[in-house]
Design a protein around this motif. Sequence first.
Motif, PDB file in Angstrom:
ATOM      1  N   SER A 326     -40.546 -15.846 -88.682  1.00 52.64           N
ATOM      2  CA  SER A 326     -41.925 -15.642 -89.133  1.00 52.64           C
ATOM      3  C   SER A 326     -42.875 -16.126 -88.052  1.00 52.64           C
ATOM      4  O   SER A 326     -42.551 -17.044 -87.291  1.00 52.64           O
ATOM      5  CB  SER A 326     -42.224 -16.429 -90.418  1.00 52.64           C
ATOM      6  N   GLU A 403     -51.756  -7.336 -87.417  1.00 54.77           N
ATOM      7  CA  GLU A 403     -50.670  -6.358 -87.541  1.00 54.77           C
ATOM      8  C   GLU A 403     -50.257  -5.786 -86.185  1.00 54.77           C
ATOM      9  O   GLU A 403     -49.094  -5.396 -85.998  1.00 54.77           O
ATOM     10  CB  GLU A 403     -51.085  -5.268 -88.525  1.00 54.77           C
ATOM     11  N   GLU A 406     -47.787  -8.264 -85.096  1.00 53.12           N
ATOM     12  CA  GLU A 406     -46.528  -8.051 -85.817  1.00 53.12           C
ATOM     13  C   GLU A 406     -45.716  -6.912 -85.202  1.00 53.12           C
ATOM     14  O   GLU A 406     -44.499  -7.033 -85.002  1.00 53.12           O
ATOM     15  CB  GLU A 406     -46.808  -7.710 -87.288  1.00 53.12           C
ATOM     16  N   THR A 411     -41.970  -8.996 -85.849  1.00 56.45           N
ATOM     17  CA  THR A 411     -41.820 -10.188 -86.691  1.00 56.45           C
ATOM     18  C   THR A 411     -43.049 -10.308 -87.585  1.00 56.45           C
ATOM     19  O   THR A 411     -44.175 -10.151 -87.101  1.00 56.45           O
ATOM     20  CB  THR A 411     -41.700 -11.461 -85.823  1.00 56.45           C
ATOM     21  N   PRO A 412     -42.883 -10.609 -88.873  1.00 55.48           N
ATOM     22  CA  PRO A 412     -44.047 -10.691 -89.756  1.00 55.48           C
ATOM     23  C   PRO A 412     -44.913 -11.921 -89.497  1.00 55.48           C
ATOM     24  O   PRO A 412     -44.394 -13.000 -89.198  1.00 55.48           O
ATOM     25  CB  PRO A 412     -43.423 -10.770 -91.156  1.00 55.48           C
ATOM     26  N   VAL A 413     -46.231 -11.729 -89.584  1.00 56.62           N
ATOM     27  CA  VAL A 413     -47.162 -12.855 -89.576  1.00 56.62           C
ATOM     28  C   VAL A 413     -47.321 -13.287 -91.031  1.00 56.62           C
ATOM     29  O   VAL A 413     -48.047 -12.671 -91.803  1.00 56.62           O
ATOM     30  CB  VAL A 413     -48.524 -12.466 -88.956  1.00 56.62           C
ATOM     31  N   ASP A 414     -46.615 -14.358 -91.404  1.00 62.65           N
ATOM     32  CA  ASP A 414     -46.543 -14.755 -92.811  1.00 62.65           C
ATOM     33  C   ASP A 414     -47.591 -15.775 -93.219  1.00 62.65           C
ATOM     34  O   ASP A 414     -47.830 -15.982 -94.407  1.00 62.65           O
ATOM     35  CB  ASP A 414     -45.149 -15.305 -93.128  1.00 62.65           C
TER      36      ASP A 414
END
Length: 435
Positions: A326, A403, A406, A411-414
Amino acid sequence: MPGLAIIGAQWGDEGKGKITDYLGEDADLIVRFQGGNNAGHTIVVDGKVFKLHGLPSGVVRKGKLAVIGNGVVVNLEELAEEIEQVKEAGGSIEGLRISDRAHLIMNYHKKLDGAEEKYRGKNVVGTTKKGIGPAYQDKIARIGFRAGDLLEDDLLKEKIGFIIPYKKDMLDMMGAEPCQCTTESLYAKMAGWRDMIGDCICDTSVLVNDALDENRNVIFEGAQGAMLDIDHGTYPYVTSSATCGGGVCTGSGVAPNRIDRMLGVVKAYTTRVGEGPFVTELAEEDEKKLQAKGGEFGVTTGRGRRCGWLDLVVVEHAQRMCGFTSIVMTKIDVLDDVPELPVCVAYEIDGTEYRHFPASISKLNRAKPVYETLRGWKGTDDTESLVKGGYDNLPGEMREYIEFTERYLKTPVDIVSVGPGRDQTIDRRNGDWWS
């Protein structure tokens, strides 16, 4: 076995302390695994500001164990001052534990640090002169003091008897300020340290592994950032420890399969302190503006941080070295009201485009950033409503910035941080970090 590591994905100062504190609400242990008091964490809790260097961020959380792992070098004199700061604010160090294998920073390390920087002349590294490098040098040379030595009186006296003449000769050779201590005075000082924190010293590897076996929540907290790693950073303009993913294991005494999640903390722009290449660094006037708006002054040194645009070549390098599951994006609010936001996606060096971060300092010094420019957004002072509305309530251009990151990193920006406080945080996983 929920183990979660938090690592800076740039040159440090990304806001790891805040994120460690935010996620620490549900953690049982918070473990610092490398670095020393050259790294600073600023934490804001109920309006109280804590500026910590040696103590793990989690120490301000009641009911938690805050562990200083074996990979850390510890300055016990400065640690004592931080302990007083926490106590004066109504806190406690009841949960502090220090690895018996952690090495100690001595006054002669600080003297040698300054002398070595002076000796380098124009090739200075830009250290904080806190004695971190010389302490790690002694660790590798197998002549350092470890915290556990404080608990063994005969061993302590024997090591002091050897080290005092050795270091006095070295200080003289380097032209450093002479060491005034004697074997007797150093023993008395170290005996005082034993009285202060002797009860906190233990085998923290056993402590941490037992906690993981019991399915307790453990956070591993990094200092500095991946780009200051002794092997994978911008050598020689690096720190003296392993700041990337592998350092979590060697610095805390756990196996790689005990880490379930690896969080990379990314500042929405880039900063660094000290010397070394910085491809996206802004021109002086623009740098000062971003420096002032972001409060970019070192917690440890007070020095203004060098500032530049977001460099995804840097972050991709950190991602590869650490294996982030993350991304946490911090200080994105500092970019409010900037009309256009360049983001570096490659380097142009001698006519060739590079998508991966090179090891060569000379190449980096010749590198020019290849930018993609994104639209900026209008800011708001109402962060409470911003957070309450969640991610979808953020300005569209801000979401596109996130985004874009990302997509580049896959990889997600959580987590998105829109201010320094715990409550100025948007958690896209809604707290689901430990399942």
